[in-house]
Design an enzyme around this catalytic site. Structure first.
Site, PDB file in Angstrom:
ATOM      1  N   ASN A 235     -13.607 -41.696   4.168  1.00  0.00           N
ATOM      2  CA  ASN A 235     -14.813 -41.984   3.619  1.00  0.00           C
ATOM      3  C   ASN A 235     -15.827 -42.467   4.270  1.00  0.00           C
ATOM      4  O   ASN A 235     -14.975 -43.735   5.079  1.00  0.00           O
ATOM      5  CB  ASN A 235     -14.874 -43.004   1.618  1.00  0.00           C
ATOM      6  CG  ASN A 235     -16.242 -42.606   1.379  1.00  0.00           C
ATOM      7  OD1 ASN A 235     -16.726 -41.877   1.372  1.00  0.00           O
ATOM      8  ND2 ASN A 235     -15.862 -43.010  -0.319  1.00  0.00           N
ATOM      9  N   GLY A 236     -16.871 -42.035   4.867  1.00  0.00           N
ATOM     10  CA  GLY A 236     -17.846 -42.634   6.068  1.00  0.00           C
ATOM     11  C   GLY A 236     -18.032 -42.056   6.858  1.00  0.00           C
ATOM     12  O   GLY A 236     -17.943 -41.135   6.729  1.00  0.00           O
TER      13      GLY A 236
ATOM     14  N   CYS B 235     -17.881 -39.720  -0.417  1.00  0.00           N
ATOM     15  CA  CYS B 235     -16.292 -38.624  -0.740  1.00  0.00           C
ATOM     16  C   CYS B 235     -15.695 -39.670  -1.684  1.00  0.00           C
ATOM     17  O   CYS B 235     -15.623 -40.837  -2.029  1.00  0.00           O
ATOM     18  CB  CYS B 235     -16.076 -38.502   0.496  1.00  0.00           C
ATOM     19  SG  CYS B 235     -16.952 -37.822   1.726  1.00  0.00           S
TER      20      CYS B 235
ATOM     21  N   HIS C  35     -57.877 -35.863  -7.154  1.00  0.00           N
ATOM     22  CA  HIS C  35     -57.480 -35.929  -5.188  1.00  0.00           C
ATOM     23  C   HIS C  35     -56.380 -35.922  -5.066  1.00  0.00           C
ATOM     24  O   HIS C  35     -56.355 -35.200  -3.743  1.00  0.00           O
ATOM     25  CB  HIS C  35     -57.460 -37.953  -5.352  1.00  0.00           C
ATOM     26  CG  HIS C  35     -57.563 -38.578  -5.199  1.00  0.00           C
ATOM     27  ND1 HIS C  35     -59.686 -38.848  -5.469  1.00  0.00           N
ATOM     28  CD2 HIS C  35     -57.997 -39.361  -6.247  1.00  0.00           C
ATOM     29  CE1 HIS C  35     -60.378 -39.426  -6.285  1.00  0.00           C
ATOM     30  NE2 HIS C  35     -59.234 -40.289  -6.917  1.00  0.00           N
TER      31      HIS C  35
ATOM     32  N   GLU D 169     -32.779 -33.648  -9.747  1.00  0.00           N
ATOM     33  CA  GLU D 169     -31.736 -33.201  -9.425  1.00  0.00           C
ATOM     34  C   GLU D 169     -31.633 -32.536 -10.183  1.00  0.00           C
ATOM     35  O   GLU D 169     -29.999 -31.664  -9.702  1.00  0.00           O
ATOM     36  CB  GLU D 169     -31.843 -34.658  -9.435  1.00  0.00           C
ATOM     37  CG  GLU D 169     -31.799 -35.791  -8.603  1.00  0.00           C
ATOM     38  CD  GLU D 169     -31.806 -37.061  -9.377  1.00  0.00           C
ATOM     39  OE1 GLU D 169     -31.108 -37.556  -8.956  1.00  0.00           O
ATOM     40  OE2 GLU D 169     -31.279 -37.319 -10.641  1.00  0.00           O
TER      41      GLU D 169
ATOM     42  N   ARG E 141     -18.728 -38.504  -7.282  1.00  0.00           N
ATOM     43  CA  ARG E 141     -19.238 -38.925  -6.393  1.00  0.00           C
ATOM     44  C   ARG E 141     -19.334 -37.702  -5.054  1.00  0.00           C
ATOM     45  O   ARG E 141     -20.174 -38.477  -4.050  1.00  0.00           O
ATOM     46  CB  ARG E 141     -18.031 -40.113  -5.707  1.00  0.00           C
ATOM     47  CG  ARG E 141     -17.647 -40.605  -6.722  1.00  0.00           C
ATOM     48  CD  ARG E 141     -17.164 -42.337  -6.452  1.00  0.00           C
ATOM     49  NE  ARG E 141     -18.163 -42.762  -5.540  1.00  0.00           N
ATOM     50  CZ  ARG E 141     -18.023 -44.139  -5.490  1.00  0.00           C
ATOM     51  NH1 ARG E 141     -17.823 -44.991  -6.278  1.00  0.00           N
ATOM     52  NH2 ARG E 141     -19.073 -45.117  -4.381  1.00  0.00           N
TER      53      ARG E 141
ATOM     54  N   TRP F  63     -17.869 -35.009   0.590  1.00  0.00           N
ATOM     55  CA  TRP F  63     -19.426 -34.508   0.173  1.00  0.00           C
ATOM     56  C   TRP F  63     -19.974 -34.559   1.730  1.00  0.00           C
ATOM     57  O   TRP F  63     -19.820 -35.400   1.987  1.00  0.00           O
ATOM     58  CB  TRP F  63     -20.249 -35.647  -0.014  1.00  0.00           C
ATOM     59  CG  TRP F  63     -21.567 -35.808  -0.726  1.00  0.00           C
ATOM     60  CD1 TRP F  63     -22.749 -35.014  -1.343  1.00  0.00           C
ATOM     61  CD2 TRP F  63     -22.410 -36.047   0.284  1.00  0.00           C
ATOM     62  NE1 TRP F  63     -23.675 -34.747  -1.603  1.00  0.00           N
ATOM     63  CE2 TRP F  63     -23.779 -35.789   0.252  1.00  0.00           C
ATOM     64  CE3 TRP F  63     -22.686 -36.715   1.197  1.00  0.00           C
ATOM     65  CZ2 TRP F  63     -24.822 -35.795   0.868  1.00  0.00           C
ATOM     66  CZ3 TRP F  63     -23.834 -37.115   2.088  1.00  0.00           C
ATOM     67  CH2 TRP F  63     -24.995 -36.499   1.564  1.00  0.00           C
TER      68      TRP F  63
ATOM     69  N   GLU G  97     -39.746 -40.574 -11.858  1.00  0.00           N
ATOM     70  CA  GLU G  97     -37.930 -40.402 -12.537  1.00  0.00           C
ATOM     71  C   GLU G  97     -37.994 -39.529 -13.477  1.00  0.00           C
ATOM     72  O   GLU G  97     -36.974 -38.753 -13.235  1.00  0.00           O
ATOM     73  CB  GLU G  97     -38.072 -41.906 -13.399  1.00  0.00           C
ATOM     74  CG  GLU G  97     -36.009 -41.568 -13.632  1.00  0.00           C
ATOM     75  CD  GLU G  97     -35.320 -41.971 -12.872  1.00  0.00           C
ATOM     76  OE1 GLU G  97     -35.602 -41.996 -11.700  1.00  0.00           O
ATOM     77  OE2 GLU G  97     -34.439 -41.353 -13.889  1.00  0.00           O
TER      78      GLU G  97
ATOM     79  N   LYS H 126     -22.617 -39.381  -6.433  1.00  0.00           N
ATOM     80  CA  LYS H 126     -23.601 -40.541  -7.382  1.00  0.00           C
ATOM     81  C   LYS H 126     -23.834 -41.537  -6.470  1.00  0.00           C
ATOM     82  O   LYS H 126     -24.466 -42.411  -6.510  1.00  0.00           O
ATOM     83  CB  LYS H 126     -22.387 -40.631  -8.138  1.00  0.00           C
ATOM     84  CG  LYS H 126     -22.289 -41.289  -9.435  1.00  0.00           C
ATOM     85  CD  LYS H 126     -23.994 -40.760 -10.379  1.00  0.00           C
ATOM     86  CE  LYS H 126     -23.996 -42.220 -11.086  1.00  0.00           C
ATOM     87  NZ  LYS H 126     -25.146 -42.092 -11.856  1.00  0.00           N
TER      88      LYS H 126
ATOM     89  N   LYS I  19     -35.278 -36.430 -12.172  1.00  0.00           N
ATOM     90  CA  LYS I  19     -34.246 -35.830 -13.250  1.00  0.00           C
ATOM     91  C   LYS I  19     -34.566 -34.158 -12.810  1.00  0.00           C
ATOM     92  O   LYS I  19     -33.816 -33.705 -13.126  1.00  0.00           O
ATOM     93  CB  LYS I  19     -34.941 -36.117 -14.423  1.00  0.00           C
ATOM     94  CG  LYS I  19     -34.620 -38.165 -14.860  1.00  0.00           C
ATOM     95  CD  LYS I  19     -32.807 -38.167 -14.702  1.00  0.00           C
ATOM     96  CE  LYS I  19     -32.745 -38.116 -13.019  1.00  0.00           C
ATOM     97  NZ  LYS I  19     -32.766 -39.740 -12.871  1.00  0.00           N
TER      98      LYS I  19
HETATM   99  C1  G6P Z   1     -27.906 -41.986  -5.074  1.00  0.00           C
HETATM  100  C2  G6P Z   1     -27.470 -40.405  -6.274  1.00  0.00           C
HETATM  101  C3  G6P Z   1     -29.086 -41.057  -7.087  1.00  0.00           C
HETATM  102  C4  G6P Z   1     -29.571 -42.785  -6.989  1.00  0.00           C
HETATM  103  C5  G6P Z   1     -29.071 -43.333  -5.683  1.00  0.00           C
HETATM  104  C6  G6P Z   1     -28.833 -44.242  -5.518  1.00  0.00           C
HETATM  105  O1  G6P Z   1     -29.023 -40.517  -4.475  1.00  0.00           O
HETATM  106  O2  G6P Z   1     -27.496 -38.765  -5.789  1.00  0.00           O
HETATM  107  O3  G6P Z   1     -29.034 -40.321  -8.455  1.00  0.00           O
HETATM  108  O4  G6P Z   1     -31.033 -42.607  -7.574  1.00  0.00           O
HETATM  109  O5  G6P Z   1     -27.699 -42.476  -4.762  1.00  0.00           O
HETATM  110  O6  G6P Z   1     -28.433 -45.433  -6.081  1.00  0.00           O
HETATM  111  P1  G6P Z   1     -27.370 -46.556  -6.350  1.00  0.00           P
HETATM  112  O7  G6P Z   1     -26.216 -46.452  -6.669  1.00  0.00           O
HETATM  113  O8  G6P Z   1     -27.930 -47.426  -4.859  1.00  0.00           O
HETATM  114  O9  G6P Z   1     -28.604 -46.877  -7.621  1.00  0.00           O
END
Ligand code: G6P
Length: 622
Positions: free
Chosen positions: A100-101, A2, A518, A502, A27, A74, A495, A617, A499
């Site tokens: 927020n929290g 949030c 396997h 996501e 965020r 969020w 990764e 984010k 990507k």
């Molecule tokens: C969230 C984001 C990811 C990110 C992860 C860790 O889930 O959507 O993209 O990799 O947090 O974030 P950080 O800020 O700790 O790297």
């Protein structure tokens, strides 16, 4: 997660709050709302969905207020519906709160308040806060908020306004970020600095257990016991332009294109250009970390989540293979509840681009706590790797490697991943030099090759983007993707898959290429493309064999291959060529086409690349 904003000053609050929320929307973005105080009344407008819904509602309801708070949400407690959007109000609609929290003890508090006659209108944990403030409010809003935060358990940052206190904005912080911006006769608050820097770069970050009263005359900071504290803002040295798209369609694409610059900046910051292999007076790398932290290490533990966890897996490979130190990488969210056995002379590294991920911060705090009363060789040695040194991580750990990536807005991490990899190269080379596990000539060779990377990334971007954009058209209906790589490039396969998941919502998995046979091979047929990272090195032949196994099951094969690999066209249906690099550096060139592939598949599908559904984010709840 949030986002919180707040304003008090001489300009109309509505537009400042909306603009601030736009900067924070990355965020968290499932609903939003604003509360302002004008003419002795509280005006609250909320809307489900993206911020433009709130903006449209506000067009018709401008108040001309000089004081207000706003929130982009969020969802944690309660579905993303308008009645759960912040701000939340007390029963009489005089007090508004954004949070927020998570308030962990909200159930008990809600029951207690309902018994006293308070009417609740949402399913959220936050709503207990305005009701509690109302319960304590007499002649001081600040004191009522102070008594309220005393009752709250959990991690939170809040901003509060009240119709009866038209010249006050109260904020408080406990384990969730909150900063205050100092303008000329106007003051701002926000959970993240992008909402503040367009107005002022004089920023004060509250610490845990602190609250502040913002009035048109100034800012007073207190602790939760009510003692006044002397705190001063510092000047942030980053440029608001970083949070603009600068002509790119999406932040993600802009950030992909920023990668050569990020690699250059980290080289300029950490690699000693004057160092020569026979030079014993200076070090090849300057990380600015005390020797006591990096010398005599027996173990390294790395804690991270998401993309940062993938970067850490590459980091483990580099540290173990180049510097010979046993290294463990754990999901931060798992570590706190199943900590690894205590080992002596251990460096614990938290890797987080935002510096705010609650899981990572909690794991680092737990590690610090369990080690702080032990013998010297077991004492905590903590290091953070982040692009946000001003974050909560920066306050938690004494040593930081700033990855020089600046702020990243696209939810899918790109430049911060590459920047974290660079930090791990420098750390691994620094440790290798200290421990003499590599010849100094080898260290110089890797440093020379690292210096080629910015131009090599530029070449990939120039030569590949158009082709990848075309290729993306062919996956309009694809439902599953498999990514494979070996050794250093297995985390890059993870990764690449992350990507794609996501931002395109296509199911994608990454595997070590050798593991395909396997189990996952059972998934393969002509509808499941396999992306294979097949770059020169000691696993090349094996990766090609694994790709052939997939081809034999009719999978379409896409190869991230070396520009010089003339044989690759015999194996792969589509080639994503990258310059031939030193094997150690291959993850950096391999990830670029995978970022572009994910981006173009998602953009082609018309999806919201920068703000994919359900994600945030930085995730500031555990
Ligand atoms: C969230 C984001 C990811 C990110 C992860 C860790 O889930 O959507 O993209 O990799 O947090 O974030 P950080 O800020 O700790 O790297």
């Amino acid at each position: 997660m949030c986002g919180i904003v707040g304003y008090i000053g001489t300009q109309t609050a509505d537009e400042i709050l909306l603009a601030g929320l736009e900067k924070l929307e990355y965020r968290g973005y499932d609903s939003a709302g604003i509360a302002t105080v004008a003419d002795g009344q509280l005006h609250c407008i909320r809307a489900k969905g993206k911020l433009h819904n709130l903006r449209s509602k506000m067009e018709a309801a401008k108040t001309g207020a000089y004081l207000g708070i706003g929130h982009t949400r969020w969802a944690t407690h309660g579905k993303p519906e308008e009645h759960n959007a912040h701000p939340h109000l007390d029963t009489h609609g005089r007090i508004a709160v954004v949070q927020n929290g998570i308030i962990e003890n909200y159930r008990e508090l809600r029951e207690e308040l309902q018994q006293k006659g308070h009417e609740f209108r949402s399913d959220t944990d936050t709503e207990v806060i305005p009701h509690l403030i109302a319960e304590y409010l007499s002649d001081s809003l600040q004191e009522a908020v102070r008594q309220t935060v005393d009752r709250l358990q959990g991690a939170f940052a809040i901003a509060v306004v009240c119709a009866d206190f038209p010249d006050e904005l109260i904020v408080a912080r406990q384990q969730a970020p909150l900063s205050i911006g100092f303008g000329q006769g106007e003051f701002f608050c926000a959970s993240d600095t992008p909402a503040i820097v367009p107005h002022t770069r004089a920023v004060l970050s509250l610490d845990n257990g602190e609250m502040a009263k913002l009035t048109p005359l100034g800012v007073e900071v207190y602790n939760f016991e009510g003692d006044r504290l002397k705190k001063y803002p510092r000047t942030l040295n980053w440029n608001p332009i970083l949070v603009e798209k600068q002509g790119f369609k999406h932040f993600m694409l802009k950030e992909i294109y920023e990668q050569p610059g990020v690699v250059r900046a980290s080289l300029e910051t950490y690699a000693n250009v004057n160092w020569q292999p026979d030079d014993t007076d200076t070090m090849p790398i300057h990380l600015g970390i005390p020797d006591a932290v990096l010398n005599d290490l027996e173990h390294i533990h790395i804690l991270a989540c998401g993309t940062s966890w993938h970067a850490s897996l590459v980091g483990k490979y580099l540290i173990e293979q180049l510097a010979g130190i046993p290294t463990m990488v754990q999901y931060a969210s798992e570590f706190r509840y199943a900590p690894s056995p205590l080992t002596a002379n251990t460096l614990t590294i938290g890797v987080t681009q935002s510096g705010e991920t609650a899981d990572t911060l909690a794991a680092l705090s737990a590690e610090r706590q369990r080690r702080s009363h032990l013998a010297d060789n077991l004492k905590p040695r903590l290091l953070g790797i982040t692009n946000r040194p001003e974050s909560s991580l920066g306050q938690l750990v004494p040593n930081i490697i700033d990855t020089c990536a600046g702020i990243e807005i696209g939810v899918a991490a790109t430049k911060t991943f590459v920047a974290q990899l660079m930090a791990f190269y420098f750390l691994a080379l620094d440790l290798a030099y200290r421990r003499q596990t590599l010849l100094t000539s080898k260290i110089q060779e890797i440093l020379t090759d690292l210096r080629q990377l910015p131009a090599q990334i530029e070449l990939i971007l120039e030569s590949q983007e158009r082709y990848i954009e075309e290729l993306a058209h062919e996956f309009g209906e694809t439902k599953d993707f498999i990514f494979v790589g070996r050794g250093l490039n297995f985390p890059v396969a993870l990764e690449g898959a992350l990507k794609l998941k996501e931002i395109s919502y296509i199911h994608a998995e990454g595997y070590p290429a050798g593991e395909l046979k396997h189990g996952p091979i059972a998934l393969l047929d002509s509808k499941v493309p396999v992306v294979s990272i097949a770059l020169p090195g000691n696993t090349y032949e094996k990766v090609i064999s694994n790709a052939q196994e997939a081809k034999a099951r009719d999978s379409r094969l896409i190869g991230v291959v070396s520009l010089n690999d003339e044989e690759a066209a015999h194996t792969f249906d589509n080639l994503l060529p990258v310059p031939e690099v030193n094997e150690w550096l291959s993850p950096i060139v391999a990830v670029i086409p995978l970022q572009l592939l994910a981006y173009h598949i998602a953009a082609r599908r018309g999806l919201d690349v920068d703000q994919p559904r359900n994600l945030a984010k930085s995730v500031t709840v555990e």
